[in-house]
Scaffold this active site. Structure first.
Site, PDB file in Angstrom:
ATOM      1  N   VAL A   1       0.764  -1.337  -0.055  1.00  0.00           N
ATOM      2  CA  VAL A   1       0.143  -0.094   0.194  1.00  0.00           C
ATOM      3  C   VAL A   1       0.904   1.231  -0.061  1.00  0.00           C
ATOM      4  O   VAL A   1       0.558   2.358  -0.739  1.00  0.00           O
ATOM      5  CB  VAL A   1      -0.795  -0.053   1.098  1.00  0.00           C
ATOM      6  CG1 VAL A   1      -1.461   1.416   1.565  1.00  0.00           C
ATOM      7  CG2 VAL A   1      -2.017  -1.050   1.092  1.00  0.00           C
TER       8      VAL A   1
ATOM      9  N   LYS B   1       4.834  -0.771 -11.621  1.00  0.00           N
ATOM     10  CA  LYS B   1       3.610  -0.197 -11.678  1.00  0.00           C
ATOM     11  C   LYS B   1       3.131   0.200 -10.184  1.00  0.00           C
ATOM     12  O   LYS B   1       3.253  -0.327  -9.275  1.00  0.00           O
ATOM     13  CB  LYS B   1       2.440  -1.347 -12.015  1.00  0.00           C
ATOM     14  CG  LYS B   1       2.466  -1.807 -13.526  1.00  0.00           C
ATOM     15  CD  LYS B   1       1.280  -2.354 -14.022  1.00  0.00           C
ATOM     16  CE  LYS B   1       1.426  -3.918 -13.309  1.00  0.00           C
ATOM     17  NZ  LYS B   1       0.373  -4.803 -13.875  1.00  0.00           N
TER      18      LYS B   1
END
Ligand SMILES: NC(=O)c1ccc[n+]([C@@H]2O[C@H](COP(=O)([O-])OP(=O)(O)OC[C@H]3O[C@@H](n4cnc5c(N)ncnc54)[C@H](O)[C@@H]3O)[C@@H](O)[C@H]2O)c1
Ligand SMILES: [Zn+2]
Length: 301
Positions: A24, A60
């Site tokens: 995260v 990404k």
């Protein structure tokens, strides 16, 4: 994070933002770094197994938006990634197993030796919080295997990606708040459904299917059949089809260590896979109290 950056300005070129944390944190910081002043460098220091073998080592970033997984994001190569497995010493068990899901993904479709190592030593490595020598070998193989797929296709010009194994049906499952599934947990369920579909199509032998299921039990990865509605799974497949530019391109295992892509999975495949999975769970899975993990699916070398 953006307000923090504004309040604490950094030089644009030589003061990279350092993201220390799980997926995260590295996703969020990578995304911010790619857009702040149109892009400043960042360094990833993953502290979870998921980050170490996957989230922090790619290029990404993904941010969920409007109930959609990773709808926002960027290709944002970190300037460096610093890997230190001693962080796992304090990682909660559930998050350790979460990362194991991604290692298992690579083992099933790409790395037969890694698969065999997990069969023999995977449980010990989990018990050792991935601090022992075998764990180190597993981690190195997983990272190298992942990078071998990512590096030649950094910006995903090729949309058929074997690392998408387990990432077709999982997307919708992961986004169902009520199911409370972590990314890697949803990936494991997806991999099992995908393996059943592969077996139903005679792409995967019964013995290899049994080895996959048996290893999931041996590693005591959490499983659940809650929320496995075929129409939800089909919607996830359709969404992935858009993501892969109109073609399903679903990776399926063709044995331990090999794969193919299919483009014609339909409702009937998914429905049958869910029925098989639910029946198998009922017969074999004891939640946290697995009594004899290999009762039915005994691995035959
Ligand atoms: N960008 C990518 O290519 C990519 C790939 C895989 C996953 N992801 C994303 O990563 C996210 C999941 O990442 P995650 O599994 O690392 O979860 P996470 O970042 O939520 O971390 C898990 C939990 O562990 C805690 N934690 C982190 N390191 C710790 C440590 N060393 N000791 C104790 N506690 C620690 C965190 O505070 C958090 O509560 C998902 O959003 C997923 O979509 C991204
Ligand atoms: Zn993943």
């Amino acid at each position: 994070v953006l307000e923090g950056l504004d309040a604490f300005p950094i030089n644009r070129r030589n003061e990279p933002i350092i993201a220390i944390g799980g997926g995260v944190v590295t996703d969020l910081v990578g995304f911010v770094a790619s857009s702040w002043r149109r892009g400043v460098p960042h360094i990833n220091v993953p502290t979870t197994l998921m980050g170490y073998v996957d989230a922090a080592i790619g290029v990404k970033t993904g941010i969920n938006f409007q109930q959609h997984k990773n709808r926002l994001g960027s290709f944002s190569p970190p300037e460096r990634v610093l890997l230190d497995h001693t962080f796992f010493q304090t990682l909660p068990h559930r998050h350790l197993l979460n990362g194991v899901g991604e290692i298992l993904k690579l083992a099933i479709v790409k790395e037969p030796e890694l698969f065999a190592t997990l069969e023999l030593y995977g449980s010990d490595c989990i018990n050792a919080q991935f601090q022992d020598k075998t764990s180190w070998e597993i981690l190195s193989t997983a990272v190298e295997s992942m990078l071998a797929e990512l590096v030649p296709n950094l910006f995903e010009t090729e949309l058929a990606r074997v690392v998408d194994f387990g990432h077709t049906f999982s997307t919708a499952l992961e986004m169902q708040d009520k199911l409370d599934l972590l990314h890697g947990e949803a990936v494991v369920i997806d991999m099992l459904l995908s393996s059943i579909i592969a077996w139903q199509r005679s792409l995967l032998s019964r013995n290899d299917l049994e080895r996959i299921f048996s290893l999931v039990l041996t590693l005591r990865l959490p499983l659940s059949s809650e929320g496995l509605a075929p129409d939800l799974l089909m919607r996830s497949l359709m969404e992935r089809q858009h993501h892969r530019n109109g073609v399903q391109r679903v990776p399926l295992p063709m044995g331990i260590g090999s794969y193919c892509f299919v483009a014609n999975i339909g409702l009937e495949d998914v429905t049958q896979a869910v029925i098989f999975f639910k029946e198998w769970l009922q017969d074999n899975y004891y939640g946290n109290e697995i009594q004899n993990p290999t009762r039915i699916f005994q691995y035959r070398p």
